[in-house]
Design a protein around this motif. Structure first.
Motif, mmCIF file in Angstrom:
data_model
loop_
_atom_site.group_PDB
_atom_site.id
_atom_site.type_symbol
_atom_site.label_atom_id
_atom_site.label_comp_id
_atom_site.label_asym_id
_atom_site.label_seq_id
_atom_site.Cartn_x
_atom_site.Cartn_y
_atom_site.Cartn_z
ATOM 1 N N GLU A 124 -107.095 -104.608 45.613
ATOM 2 C CA GLU A 124 -105.922 -104.130 44.891
ATOM 3 C C GLU A 124 -106.194 -104.041 43.390
ATOM 4 O O GLU A 124 -105.452 -103.407 42.653
ATOM 5 N N GLN A 125 -107.274 -104.702 42.956
ATOM 6 C CA GLN A 125 -107.610 -104.715 41.533
ATOM 7 C C GLN A 125 -108.740 -103.721 41.245
ATOM 8 O O GLN A 125 -109.633 -103.533 42.067
ATOM 9 N N GLN A 126 -108.677 -103.123 40.085
ATOM 10 C CA GLN A 126 -109.754 -102.241 39.665
ATOM 11 C C GLN A 126 -111.018 -103.068 39.423
ATOM 12 O O GLN A 126 -110.952 -104.165 38.873
ATOM 13 N N ILE A 127 -112.148 -102.525 39.844
ATOM 14 C CA ILE A 127 -113.408 -103.243 39.705
ATOM 15 C C ILE A 127 -114.102 -102.771 38.432
ATOM 16 O O ILE A 127 -114.511 -101.604 38.335
ATOM 17 N N PRO A 128 -114.232 -103.636 37.429
ATOM 18 C CA PRO A 128 -114.841 -103.230 36.158
ATOM 19 C C PRO A 128 -116.302 -102.805 36.328
ATOM 20 O O PRO A 128 -117.011 -103.298 37.216
ATOM 21 N N GLU A 129 -116.742 -101.928 35.464
ATOM 22 C CA GLU A 129 -118.133 -101.479 35.481
ATOM 23 C C GLU A 129 -119.078 -102.656 35.274
ATOM 24 O O GLU A 129 -120.181 -102.689 35.845
ATOM 25 N N SER A 130 -118.650 -103.639 34.485
ATOM 26 C CA SER A 130 -119.511 -104.798 34.231
ATOM 27 C C SER A 130 -119.792 -105.583 35.517
ATOM 28 O O SER A 130 -120.892 -106.114 35.713
ATOM 29 N N VAL A 131 -118.795 -105.647 36.416
ATOM 30 C CA VAL A 131 -118.979 -106.347 37.694
ATOM 31 C C VAL A 131 -119.928 -105.547 38.594
ATOM 32 O O VAL A 131 -120.814 -106.113 39.247
ATOM 33 N N MET A 132 -119.750 -104.229 38.608
ATOM 34 C CA MET A 132 -120.646 -103.394 39.412
ATOM 35 C C MET A 132 -122.081 -103.502 38.899
ATOM 36 O O MET A 132 -123.037 -103.507 39.682
ATOM 37 N N GLU A 133 -122.228 -103.623 37.583
ATOM 38 C CA GLU A 133 -123.565 -103.754 37.010
ATOM 39 C C GLU A 133 -124.209 -105.068 37.433
ATOM 40 O O GLU A 133 -125.414 -105.129 37.708
ATOM 41 N N GLN A 134 -123.428 -106.129 37.526
ATOM 42 C CA GLN A 134 -123.946 -107.414 37.999
ATOM 43 C C GLN A 134 -124.401 -107.317 39.457
ATOM 44 O O GLN A 134 -125.425 -107.881 39.842
ATOM 45 N N ILE A 135 -123.628 -106.600 40.258
ATOM 46 C CA ILE A 135 -124.004 -106.420 41.667
ATOM 47 C C ILE A 135 -125.291 -105.619 41.768
ATOM 48 O O ILE A 135 -126.164 -105.914 42.602
ATOM 49 N N ARG A 136 -125.441 -104.612 40.922
ATOM 50 C CA ARG A 136 -126.661 -103.789 40.943
ATOM 51 C C ARG A 136 -127.914 -104.617 40.667
ATOM 52 O O ARG A 136 -129.012 -104.265 41.108
ATOM 53 N N LYS A 137 -127.752 -105.706 39.921
ATOM 54 C CA LYS A 137 -128.894 -106.546 39.561
ATOM 55 C C LYS A 137 -129.345 -107.452 40.699
ATOM 56 O O LYS A 137 -130.419 -108.058 40.628
ATOM 57 N N VAL A 138 -128.540 -107.552 41.752
ATOM 58 C CA VAL A 138 -128.892 -108.407 42.893
ATOM 59 C C VAL A 138 -130.099 -107.813 43.612
ATOM 60 O O VAL A 138 -130.136 -106.608 43.908
ATOM 61 N N ASN A 139 -131.080 -108.617 43.902
ATOM 62 C CA ASN A 139 -132.276 -108.155 44.607
ATOM 63 C C ASN A 139 -131.902 -107.594 45.981
ATOM 64 O O ASN A 139 -131.263 -108.270 46.783
ATOM 65 N N GLY A 140 -132.282 -106.357 46.234
ATOM 66 C CA GLY A 140 -131.979 -105.705 47.514
ATOM 67 C C GLY A 140 -130.866 -104.690 47.430
ATOM 68 O O GLY A 140 -130.662 -103.911 48.366
#
Length: 388
Positions: free
Chosen positions: A363-379
């Motif tokens: 229900e909440q907008q997902i900030p670009e900063s959070v998506m960037e953190q996910i992108r850094k996850v190995n895999g």
């Protein structure tokens, strides 16, 4: 605005499904979000990083660099079943052409067209072009997908006995297959029993050269082979040798080569399997619908490299994650969301071989900063969001 690149002429019946207020479509377009292709060879093409999906308006996809696309998180679609009726009809025609020497008779008749005694010659020479009926003969169908099932069922209607071989038959295909079609336990058992053999499988590393000299040694004498799938499934040199030795009676191929056309027992067709206006329309419509579903909703169906994944969107914000199929991927994604105080309302995660795909609704907008953190996850390969 989504940008769509077309690499071949695509039926307007499909392209017109793209809402023009949301999509820009052209054959030459910078940084496309998706590509629609028919036969153009993309294997040596540099695919822009902007591309999220490629749709093949047809069933075969060996003109697309699928492993490279998978590594980049590009979802590759095909359109199984959209051209099935067109290919099925040509397969039935090929059965008749291989059996009755119709082409030989037609060519001979054309050669005596200027003779005054044509009627007498026809009666005198017709015995040179005799051939067996299909009724009562055994057809072996290799591959029981949308096309193979239709060929099997229609061959049954012609009075043929049908044996099918497909260790990976889907539940949906099984539902449509006549219960009278016998199941072969192996490819070899099908070959030794079949008067006619027809191929309806994709070409891959596992199927390339499927019919070779070893298979032709065990195949039933005088068998007729039909290949409307892909040239590489049959070894050209080996089948020509089998034809010239008399082991095989005829080979009908939709992928003629200099090697096969040098043999008089080969009937070469210029890749007409799906060349009907109806099939081209159906494939374009299906390809476009799949592209729209993925770009706008993040839903996957009929992908050749990623799992089918659909989730009704009941919440305004959607996160899409493409990742390698390794342990704790979902856990690391959800941990990053939880750290940002984002509550997950709905989630689905599916995997296929080496790759996984997740749809996460919030229900909440997902900030670009959070998506960037996910992108850094190995895999993690690719992350994007969709807003409703």
């Amino acid at each position: 605005m989504f940008r769509i690149q077309t690499l071949n002429k695509i039926s307007p019946l499909g392209l017109d499904l793209f809402p023009r207020d949301k999509y820009e479509i052209a054959s030459d377009i910078a940084n496309p979000h998706a590509i629609i292709v028919r036969s153009a060879d993309m294997n040596n093409m540099e695919i822009p990083s902007s591309v999220l999906a490629i749709a093949r308006a047809g069933a075969g996809y060996n003109n697309i660099p699928v492993p490279r696309c998978s590594e980049s998180g590009v979802v590759v679609f095909n359109t199984p079943g959209a051209n099935a009726n067109a290919v099925k009809e040509l397969a039935i025609a090929a059965l008749l052409l291989s059996s009755r020497n119709i082409i030989g008779g037609i060519n001979w008749t054309a050669s005596v067209a200027d003779r005054a005694d044509v009627a007498e010659l026809v009666e005198k020479e017709k015995s040179k072009f005799t051939g067996p009926e299909l009724k009562g003969k055994t057809l072996g169908v290799i591959g029981l997908g949308a096309i193979g099932v239709m060929v099997a069922n229609d061959a049954m209607a012609l009075g043929m006995k049908v044996i099918g071989f497909d260790p990976y038959i889907s539940v949906d295909a099984a539902w449509h297959l006549s219960s009278d079609v016998a199941r072969a336990d192996s490819l070899e058992s099908l070959l030794v029993k079949s008067d006619y053999v027809t191929l309806h499988i994709p070409q891959s590393e596992a199927t390339k050269g499927l019919l070779d000299a070893a298979k032709f040694k065990i195949i039933k004498k005088d068998a007729r082979i039909i290949n409307l799938s892909r040239n590489g499934l049959v070894v050209d040199k080996d089948i020509v040798e089998a034809l010239e030795s008399g082991k095989i009676s005829c080979y009908v191929t939709d992928f003629p080569s200099a090697t096969t056309l040098a043999c008089k027992k080969v009937i070469g067709i210029p890749h007409l399997g799906a060349s009907t206006p109806e099939a081209e329309d159906n494939c374009a419509v299906m390809a476009v619908q799949q592209i729209i579903d993925y770009l706008e909703n993040g839903e996957i169906r009929n992908s050749v490299n990623f799992p089918a994944c659909r989730l009704e969107q009941r919440f305004p914000h959607r996160l899409l994650v493409v990742n390698r199929n390794i342990p704790n991927m979902v856990g690391q994604i959800t941990t990053n969301l939880a750290s940002a105080n984002i509550n997950i309302q709905d989630l689905i995660n599916h995997h296929r071989n080496e790759y996984g795909f997740s749809i996460i609704d919030t229900e909440q907008q997902i900030p670009e900063s959070v998506m960037e953190q996910i992108r850094k996850v190995n895999g993690i390969i690719r992350v994007r969001s969709i807003e409703r």
